[in-house]
Design an enzyme around this catalytic site. Structure first.
Site, short mmCIF file in Angstrom:
data_model
loop_
_atom_site.label_atom_id
_atom_site.label_comp_id
_atom_site.label_asym_id
_atom_site.label_seq_id
_atom_site.Cartn_x
_atom_site.Cartn_y
_atom_site.Cartn_z
N HIS A 1 -56.14 25.57 24.18
CA HIS A 1 -57.44 25.63 23.49
C HIS A 1 -58.57 25.27 24.44
O HIS A 1 -58.60 24.16 24.99
CB HIS A 1 -57.43 24.66 22.31
N HIS B 1 -63.00 26.09 25.20
CA HIS B 1 -64.27 26.81 25.11
C HIS B 1 -64.88 26.67 26.50
O HIS B 1 -65.52 25.67 26.81
CB HIS B 1 -65.20 26.19 24.07
N GLN C 1 -68.42 25.36 27.67
CA GLN C 1 -68.80 23.96 27.49
C GLN C 1 -68.54 23.11 28.73
O GLN C 1 -69.05 22.00 28.85
CB GLN C 1 -68.07 23.37 26.27
N ARG D 1 -73.24 18.34 19.33
CA ARG D 1 -73.37 19.76 19.02
C ARG D 1 -74.82 20.23 19.21
O ARG D 1 -75.06 21.36 19.61
CB ARG D 1 -72.91 20.01 17.58
N TYR E 1 -65.88 32.19 21.17
CA TYR E 1 -66.82 32.45 20.09
C TYR E 1 -68.23 32.73 20.55
O TYR E 1 -69.12 33.00 19.73
CB TYR E 1 -66.78 31.38 19.01
N HIS F 1 -62.75 30.63 12.90
CA HIS F 1 -63.21 29.40 13.55
C HIS F 1 -62.75 28.13 12.83
O HIS F 1 -62.20 27.21 13.44
CB HIS F 1 -64.74 29.40 13.66
N ARG G 1 -64.95 25.78 7.46
CA ARG G 1 -66.40 25.67 7.29
C ARG G 1 -67.10 26.99 7.61
O ARG G 1 -68.09 27.35 6.99
CB ARG G 1 -66.98 24.63 8.26
N HIS H 1 -59.66 25.72 13.92
CA HIS H 1 -60.01 24.29 13.96
C HIS H 1 -59.75 23.71 12.58
O HIS H 1 -60.23 24.28 11.59
CB HIS H 1 -61.50 24.10 14.24
N HIS I 1 -56.67 20.25 16.60
CA HIS I 1 -57.03 18.86 16.28
C HIS I 1 -56.11 18.27 15.20
O HIS I 1 -55.33 17.40 15.51
CB HIS I 1 -58.51 18.71 15.87
N ASP J 1 -60.16 22.00 25.24
CA ASP J 1 -61.26 22.14 24.29
C ASP J 1 -62.65 22.19 24.95
O ASP J 1 -63.04 23.22 25.47
CB ASP J 1 -61.16 21.00 23.26
ZN LIG Z 1 -62.45 23.67 19.86
#
Ligand SMILES: [Zn+2]
Length: 456
Positions: A55, A57, A60, A82, A121, A208, A211, A233, A270, A321
């Site tokens: 996992h 991203h 980041q 965030r 994403y 994703h 949510r 997630h 997670h 992550d």
């Molecule tokens: Zn993530």
């Protein structure tokens, strides 16, 4: 037979063996494991099945270290981190994304991972404008993986809404956003170029989170990759659990297990906030818990109950992550020491057959990680992909050690600079601890960082 690697010690599917030679065929799979070390193409000290990083991203990585000041909120938490990410997102160009992805893949390889799953994403230009080529940023990641040689699983992410009430995306989130039709178009564009990829590359899908997708979106996303890996997630933050509980009447893991066809293809990222009954049920489901201990610690998520989960037969993989640090041995160490700090005891994560903490964690993460990203790897066995990591047994940390103590010493007493070589499906991607394009990739990344940091 294309190439051979000899090793003084190797952790095979049958346990530790001394003085063996592993042969790799033209497809990148292990074709033989023989006694003796005469005249191999490569010599290794200690040969291990390489881990898959489940996992990431990648973008980041570029904001690592920039969100460590406390904001106005006295209880600075995930949500303020965030906000920094969203400001950062206004700046990234496709060339930046590519430069960062190359750095991330190189760092993963040099840390000892042979493969990566990118939970991708960041699809669109700032404001949500589509690129001329809808899969522009996916294509950048896939092309970068071809260049670096890492084993690669691409997970395009469906991100539809700002919360379970269906509120619209705003600000930085607009770059992620797709309704179902736009996502299907994006997915079709990615799939149309897939035939040209190396045969060990895998395409899956990632709704994703509960949510960020509607129920119909969840079903539509899963239908796009009927045989590929699926990631979501789930239960990272207490606030998220509360929101899901209010909207859907169940906690996230509980809801997913009750309402979706959960099996080996699924990886729950997670899974930090679980009640004991959810933990036991997830363990029985054969899905993988994708743990990201360094990021979860950095974001203050909480402690995954690995003692209970592994005790119930659960499967785990390791991901990096947010990529605030890319450090394989540190991820495993963090996972174990978090349990020790909580339970006030030592050597928690072992199993009946394996009393070595390092070996137990390493082998579980190797097998579960490969499963989670749809890769026939994670063990040194004829027929499996040659995803291999070699450690330098001449280093003082490992000198005169044998068997499981090697893994205990790497994970608890040193760092990833012990990694001398990595093969990804037989591609020799690291030798003498370095990727062959290390200097060019680092230089490009540095120049990208200078521009972005000056613009923030
Ligand atoms: Zn993530």
């Amino acid at each position: 037979m294309v190439q051979t690697i000899s090793a003084r010690q190797a952790l095979t599917a049958d346990g530790w063996r001394e003085n063996v030679t592993v042969a790799i065929d033209a497809s990148g799979a292990i074709s033989a494991i023989a006694d003796g070390t005469a005249e191999a193409d490569h010599q290794a000290g200690i040969l291990l099945p390489a881990l898959s990083n489940v996992h990431s991203h990648s973008f980041q990585r570029a904001m690592a270290g920039l969100a460590e000041k406390r904001g106005d909120n006295a209880h600075d938490d995930f949500w303020t981190w965030r906000e920094v990410m969203y400001r950062f997102l206004e700046l990234l160009t496709p060339d930046d994304v590519e430069a960062i992805a190359a750095q991330v893949q190189m760092e993963m390889l040099e840390a000892g991972y042979a493969a990566q799953a990118e939970f991708h994403y960041l699809h669109h230009a700032p404001g949500g404008q589509r690129y001329d080529r809808i899969d522009e940023l996916s294509a950048r990641h896939i092309e970068t993986a071809r260049q670096t040689g890492i084993g690669y699983t691409h997970l395009p992410v469906l991100y539809m809404q700002g919360g379970l009430d269906g509120r619209a995306l705003e600000g930085g989130q607009l770059r992620f956003g797709c309704d179902i039709h736009r996502f299907e178009e994006l997915f079709a564009a990615i799939r149309s170029g897939w035939a040209g990829c190396p045969t060990d590359f895998t395409l899956g899908v990632a709704p994703h989170s509960l949510r960020a997708v509607s129920r119909s979106g969840l079903d539509a996303a899963i239908a796009l990759a009927p045989d590929g890996p699926i990631q979501i997630h789930a239960a990272e933050q207490v606030g998220e659990v509360r929101e899901v509980q209010e909207a859907l009447g169940a906690r996230p893991i509980e809801w997913l297990l009750a309402n979706m066809p959960i099996d080996e293809r699924w990886c729950f990222i997670h899974a930090t906030q679980m009640e004991p009954a959810e933990c036991d049920a997830l363990a029985k489901s054969k899905a993988v818990a994708g743990l990201c201990p360094i990021t979860e610690a950095n974001l203050g998520d909480g402690i995954f109950d690995a003692a209970r989960f592994l005790g119930a037969g659960g499967r785990i993989g390791i991901g990096s992550d947010s990529n605030v640090r890319i450090a394989l041995s540190e991820e495993l160490r963090m996972l174990e020491v978090s349990q020790r700090l909580r339970d006030k005891r030592r050597v928690v994560l072992t199993s009946d057959g394996v009393r070595s903490n390092g070996r137990n964690l390493y082998e579980k993460a190797a097998a579960g990680g490969a499963q989670a990203i749809g890769r026939n790897a994670g063990r040194i066995e004829v027929g499996a992909l040659a995803d291999l990591t070699a450690l330098d047994d001449s280093h003082q940390t490992l000198a005169a050690l044998s068997g499981d103590t090697i893994l205990d010493s790497w994970i608890f007493a040193y760092d990833d600079s012990l990694v001398s070589d990595v093969w990804s499906a037989g591609r020799h991607t690291v030798s003498d601890g370095r990727h062959p394009q290390h200097d060019q990739i680092s230089e490009r990344f540095k120049n990208t960082m200078i521009r972005l940091r000056n613009a923030l």
